[in-house]
Design a protein around this motif. Structure first.
Motif, PDB file in Angstrom:
ATOM      1  N   GLY A  47      41.609  40.636  44.078  1.00  0.00           N
ATOM      2  CA  GLY A  47      40.198  40.866  44.337  1.00  0.00           C
ATOM      3  C   GLY A  47      39.953  42.081  45.207  1.00  0.00           C
ATOM      4  N   VAL A  48      40.584  42.119  46.373  1.00  0.00           N
ATOM      5  CA  VAL A  48      40.406  43.262  47.264  1.00  0.00           C
ATOM      6  C   VAL A  48      41.079  44.490  46.664  1.00  0.00           C
ATOM      7  CG1 VAL A  48      40.745  44.115  49.611  1.00  0.00           C
ATOM      8  CG2 VAL A  48      40.281  41.703  49.229  1.00  0.00           C
ATOM      9  N   GLY A  49      42.197  44.273  45.924  1.00  0.00           N
ATOM     10  CA  GLY A  49      42.842  45.391  45.249  1.00  0.00           C
ATOM     11  C   GLY A  49      41.902  46.058  44.260  1.00  0.00           C
ATOM     12  N   ALA A  50      41.150  45.271  43.523  1.00  0.00           N
ATOM     13  CA  ALA A  50      40.185  45.830  42.584  1.00  0.00           C
ATOM     14  C   ALA A  50      39.123  46.644  43.320  1.00  0.00           C
ATOM     15  CB  ALA A  50      39.529  44.710  41.780  1.00  0.00           C
ATOM     16  N   ALA A  51      38.685  46.144  44.465  1.00  0.00           N
ATOM     17  CA  ALA A  51      37.689  46.882  45.253  1.00  0.00           C
ATOM     18  C   ALA A  51      38.263  48.203  45.757  1.00  0.00           C
ATOM     19  CB  ALA A  51      37.213  46.020  46.426  1.00  0.00           C
ATOM     20  N   ALA A  52      39.533  48.202  46.174  1.00  0.00           N
ATOM     21  CA  ALA A  52      40.168  49.423  46.651  1.00  0.00           C
ATOM     22  C   ALA A  52      40.336  50.439  45.526  1.00  0.00           C
ATOM     23  CB  ALA A  52      41.531  49.094  47.269  1.00  0.00           C
TER      24      ALA A  52
END
Length: 465
Positions: free
Chosen positions: A113-118
C-alpha cells in the motif's frame, strides 16, 4: 499440523480457481525485474546520494543487496516447498500459525500500500519533468505535499485513481505484457548509460564517502553509507512479487528459485552501474530531485533524450504501480475471504468479476497517502515493513527445518543455517539504521494490527470456526 495448515491457509484457497500454468523461469525473472526496477533506481538513487551516501551510494546498494540476497534464498526454499500465491503471508501461516500470518499480512499491506503511494510520488516527479520539457508547466502548489509548501501532489493522486478505475473494470495481466514493459525500462536505462558514460568525471566521486559510514545528526536524521543502504533497500522490495506467482508456474519447484535469484542478481548489477554513472556525471549534491536520471541528461544538454527517458520511466512506473495495487487488493481479498477482515470486501462484482469494493477502498486510501505525504518518508516506511517480512521468512525457514525436517524441499539453501541467520541479522541491522520516526510509525502500525486482530479477526476467523 503442517498438513492441516497447508490445506486451510488462506492463500491455498486460490488453488481451485484453475490458474493457467504458463510462466517459465525466464518469465518469473522478468516479473521480478519489472517489479523491482522502478522508483528505487530512477528516484531514490539521487536522493540517497545527495542526502546520505554521496558517490558511495554504490556501496549502499551492495550492502542492501546482501540482505536481500539472504532473503531471496529463504524465499526460494519456502516457495519451492510450500508454494501458494500469497508469498510471506502464506509461508507464515504454515510456519507460525494464524496470528503470525495476520501480522505478516498486515506488514504486506504496509509494503504494497505505502509502496504504491511512493511509486506514485516517483511517477509524479517524472511526469512534471516531462510536461516541463514539452512546455507545459504545472502549478507548483499542485505538485507538492502540504509539508513541502504545496496543496496536493495532484499527479500522484490522479494516477492512483486512474489505475483504480482500471482495476475495477478488469485487469488481464500477461507475461508478454510484462516482458514488453521490462524491455521498455531496460531500453531507457541503456539510453541513459550510452549518453552519459562518456561524460563521467572521477572528480565527481571525490570525496567518495562524504557522510561516513553512519552518523545521527542533532535533528535525528541518520546519514552515511549504512543509512543510505536502509533507504535504497526500497529498490529490492519488488523482487518478492515472484513468489506470488507460484500457482501459475509450469515447474514451480524449479522455476521459482531461478526467478527469484536471477532477478535479484540482475537488478543489483544494474543498480550499481546506474548509481555509479549518475554520480559520475553530476555532483552528488545536485541529485536531491524526484527525477535524477532525467535531470542528469538535461544538464548534459540532451533535453530531447531526457524527455524520451522520462517517457519510458513513466510507462515502467505505471506497470510497477499497477502490480502493487493489484497485489494489495488481492492480499486484502484473501484475508477477507478467510474471515480476518470484513467479508464485505471479499464480494465480487458479478458483471466485471473483480472485487470492486476492496479496490475502491484501496484506491481511496492510497491516493490520499500519495497526494499528501512526501516520498522520502514513504520509502523509509515501506522499507521497515519489507525488512520485517524478510526477517519473518528467514525465521520460517529455520522453524520448518526444525519442526518438519522431512518436508520435501526441491530447493534447499546451501550453508544452512547461515543463510537464514544472515538474512535475519542483516535485515535487522538495516532496520536499526532507519530514523526514529520511521520506527515510531512502524510500531504504531503493528500495535493497530494487534488490536484489530483481537478485536475482530480472532473472533471471525473461518479457520477457528
Amino acid at each position: 499440523m503442517l498438513e492441516q495448515l497447508l490445506r486451510k491457509k488462506p492463500i491455498q484457497a486460490h488453488a481451485h480457481t484453475g490458474l493457467k500454468k504458463c510462466l517459465t523461469a525466464f518469465d518469473l525473472a522478468l516479473l521480478g525485474i519489472g517489479g523491482a526496477i522502478g522508483t528505487g533506481i530512477f528516484v531514490l538513487t539521487g536522493i540517497a546520494a545527495a542526502t546520505q551516501s554521496g558517490p558511495a551510494v554504490m556501496v549502499s546498494f551492495i550492502i542492501a543487496a546482501i540482505a536481500a540476497g539472504f532473503a531471496a534464498l529463504s524465499y526460494a526454499e519456502l516457495a519451492a516447498s510450500i508454494g501458494g500465491s500469497g508469498s510471506a503471508y502464506g509461508y507464515s501461516y504454515v510456519a507460525f500459525g494464524e496470528f503470525a500470518a495476520w501480522m505478516m499480512g498486515w506488514m504486506l499491506l504496509l509494503e504494497y500500500g505505502v509502496g504504491a503511494a511512493a511509486v506514485a510520488n516517483g511517477w509524479s516527479g517524472y511526469f512534471v519533468n516531462t510536461m516541463s520539457n514539452l512546455g507545459w508547466q504545472l502549478p507548483a502548489h499542485l505538485t507538492k505535499a502540504p509539508v513541502l509548501g504545496g496543496v496536493i501532489n495532484l499527479p500522484a493522486f490522479a494516477i492512483i485513481w486512474g489505475l483504480t478505475l482500471l482495476l475495477m473494470v478488469g485487469v488481464k495481466e500477461s507475461a508478454r505484457a510484462n516482458n514488453i514493459m521490462v524491455i521498455i525500462k531496460l531500453s531507457t536505462i541503456a539510453i541513459f548509460l550510452a549518453l552519459s558514460v562518456g561524460h563521467i568525471s572521477t572528480d565527481n566521486w571525490q570525496p567518495f564517502m562524504p557522510f561516513g559510514w553512519f552518523e545521527t545528526l542533532d535533528n535525528g536524521k541518520n546519514i552515511g553509507v549504512l543509512a543510505g543502504a536502509s533507504l535504497v533497500f526500497f529498490a529490492y522490495f519488488g523482487f518478492d512479487a515472484v513468489s506470488t506467482a507460484a500457482e501459475e508456474c509450469q515447474q514451480p519447484q524449479r522455476d521459482l528459485p531461478i526467478g527469484l535469484i536471477a532477478s535479484l542478481t540482475f537488478c543489483t548489477v544494474i543498480y550499481i552501474i546506474v548509481s555509479g554513472t549518475l554520480t559520475g556525471v553530476v555532483p552528488y549534491t545536485e541529485l536531491n530531485t524526484a527525477s535524477p536520471v532525467a535531470y542528469a541528461l538535461t544538464k548534459l544538454g540532451y533535453t530531447w533524450s531526457s524527455t524520451l527517458v522520462a517517457t519510458g520511466v513513466l510507462a515502467g512506473l505505471i506497470t510497477v504501480l499497477l502490480v502493487l495495487l493489484y497485489g494489495l487488493t488481492r492480499i486484502l481479498f484473501a484475508m477477507s475471504r478467510d474471515g480476518l477482515i470484513s467479508p464485505i470486501f471479499s464480494s465480487v462484482n458479478p458483471e466485471r468479476q473483480t472485487p470492486s469494493k476492496i479496490i475502491l477502498m484501496c484506491g481511496t486510501v492510497v491516493s490520499i497517502v500519495a497526494g499528501f505525504i512526501p516520498l522520502g518518508e514513504l520509502a523509509e516506511t515501506v522499507n521497515i515493513g519489507t525488512l520485517a517480512s524478510f526477517i519473518m521468512v528467514c525465521f520460517g525457514v529455520m522453524r520448518l527445518r526444525k519442526t518438519h525436517p522431512n518436508l520435501a524441499r526441491p530447493f534447499k539453501n546451501p550453508f544452512n543455517p547461515l543463510v537464514p541467520v544472515g538474512g535475519i541479522l542483516s535485515c535487522a541491522a538495516l532496520m536499526s539504521f532507519l530514523p526514529a520516526e520511521t520506527w515510531h510509525r512502524f510500531i504504531a502500525w503493528a500495535v493497530v494490527g494487534v488490536i484489530f486482530y483481537f478485536a475482530y479477526s480472532f473472533r471471525h476467523s473461518k479457520l477457528r470456526a
